[in-house]
Design a protein around this motif. Structure first.
Motif, PDB file in Angstrom:
ATOM      1  N   SER A   4     -67.128 -98.525  47.326  1.00  0.00           N
ATOM      2  CA  SER A   4     -68.166 -97.498  47.427  1.00  0.00           C
ATOM      3  C   SER A   4     -69.493 -98.084  46.966  1.00  0.00           C
ATOM      4  N   LEU A   5     -70.564 -97.469  47.423  1.00  0.00           N
ATOM      5  CA  LEU A   5     -71.923 -97.839  47.024  1.00  0.00           C
ATOM      6  C   LEU A   5     -72.597 -96.607  46.450  1.00  0.00           C
ATOM      7  N   THR A   6     -73.626 -96.823  45.654  1.00  0.00           N
ATOM      8  CA  THR A   6     -74.296 -95.702  45.007  1.00  0.00           C
ATOM      9  C   THR A   6     -75.707 -95.504  45.550  1.00  0.00           C
ATOM     10  N   LEU A   7     -76.205 -94.310  45.342  1.00  0.00           N
ATOM     11  CA  LEU A   7     -77.570 -93.930  45.714  1.00  0.00           C
ATOM     12  C   LEU A   7     -78.035 -92.912  44.688  1.00  0.00           C
ATOM     13  N   SER A   8     -79.257 -93.110  44.172  1.00  0.00           N
ATOM     14  CA  SER A   8     -79.761 -92.157  43.181  1.00  0.00           C
ATOM     15  C   SER A   8     -81.065 -91.506  43.621  1.00  0.00           C
ATOM     16  N   SER A   9     -81.734 -92.114  44.593  1.00  0.00           N
ATOM     17  CA  SER A   9     -82.972 -91.552  45.124  1.00  0.00           C
ATOM     18  C   SER A   9     -82.952 -91.791  46.628  1.00  0.00           C
ATOM     19  N   VAL A  10     -83.963 -91.328  47.316  1.00  0.00           N
ATOM     20  CA  VAL A  10     -84.005 -91.493  48.764  1.00  0.00           C
ATOM     21  C   VAL A  10     -85.125 -92.487  49.104  1.00  0.00           C
ATOM     22  N   PRO A  11     -84.774 -93.757  49.245  1.00  0.00           N
ATOM     23  CA  PRO A  11     -85.782 -94.782  49.534  1.00  0.00           C
ATOM     24  C   PRO A  11     -86.153 -94.793  51.014  1.00  0.00           C
ATOM     25  N   LYS A  31     -66.505 -96.906  53.858  1.00  0.00           N
ATOM     26  CA  LYS A  31     -66.022 -96.553  55.195  1.00  0.00           C
ATOM     27  C   LYS A  31     -66.968 -95.557  55.883  1.00  0.00           C
ATOM     28  N   GLU A  32     -67.424 -94.550  55.149  1.00  0.00           N
ATOM     29  CA  GLU A  32     -68.316 -93.541  55.730  1.00  0.00           C
ATOM     30  C   GLU A  32     -69.721 -94.092  55.958  1.00  0.00           C
ATOM     31  N   LEU A  33     -70.207 -94.937  55.052  1.00  0.00           N
ATOM     32  CA  LEU A  33     -71.540 -95.529  55.237  1.00  0.00           C
ATOM     33  C   LEU A  33     -71.570 -96.457  56.457  1.00  0.00           C
TER      34      LEU A  33
END
Length: 153
Positions: free
Chosen positions: A81-88, A133-135
């Motif tokens: 899995s990968l993470t995201l904390s803001s919308v770049p 997988k979803e990304l």
């Protein structure tokens, strides 16, 4: 080798590797073992393989800038899995492998991830994890013009 000796030996190898990375990349990243190591490795790999320039200091919402001024958040993992904390502007997610290779998991507008996961509480506001997988599936909808260009492409 005793368990204590194994820890001492293994940590010596890890820190030797960190020193090599720091020397090779001129101090552009710190490669600290306390949570930044994988991210820093991902960022310098992105700089080597993509047309972007790492910012001198990682910012909370982006790590690099493309030639046309778009801000890029680089995320790397050895996991699923990968993470995201803001919308770049652009999000570049890489899965790293022990042999020094990587897979591009997602390369495109951060907004696409935010829209796909709009139902998740805290999207774009706090650190959330997303399955590789979803990304990968989501990336199939990204136009080439909306990606960070690979060097040599």
């Amino acid at each position: 080798m005793t368990e204590r000796a194994a820890i001492k030996h293994s940590l010596g190898l890890i820190f030797e590797g960190i020193r090599h990375l720091h020397d090779a990349f001129g101090g552009r990243r710190k490669f600290t073992i306390d949570g930044r190591l994988v991210g820093d490795i991902g960022e310098v790999m992105a700089e080597l393989h993509y047309e972007l320039r790492l910012d001198e200091t990682s910012q909370p919402t982006y790590d690099a800038t493309t030639k046309d001024g778009r801000r890029v958040q680089v995320k790397a993992t050895f996991k699923e899995s990968l993470t995201l904390s803001s919308v770049p502007d652009l999000y570049l997610g890489l899965k790293l492998h022990e042999d020094g290779t990587f897979e591009e998991i997602f390369n495109g507008p951060g907004q696409l991830i935010a829209e796909r996961y709009a139902h998740r509480k805290g999207i774009g506001e706090k650190l959330l994890s997303f399955p590789i997988k979803e990304l990968r599936l989501l990336q199939s909808s990204v136009d080439d013009k909306d990606r960070v260009t690979r060097r040599g492409s």
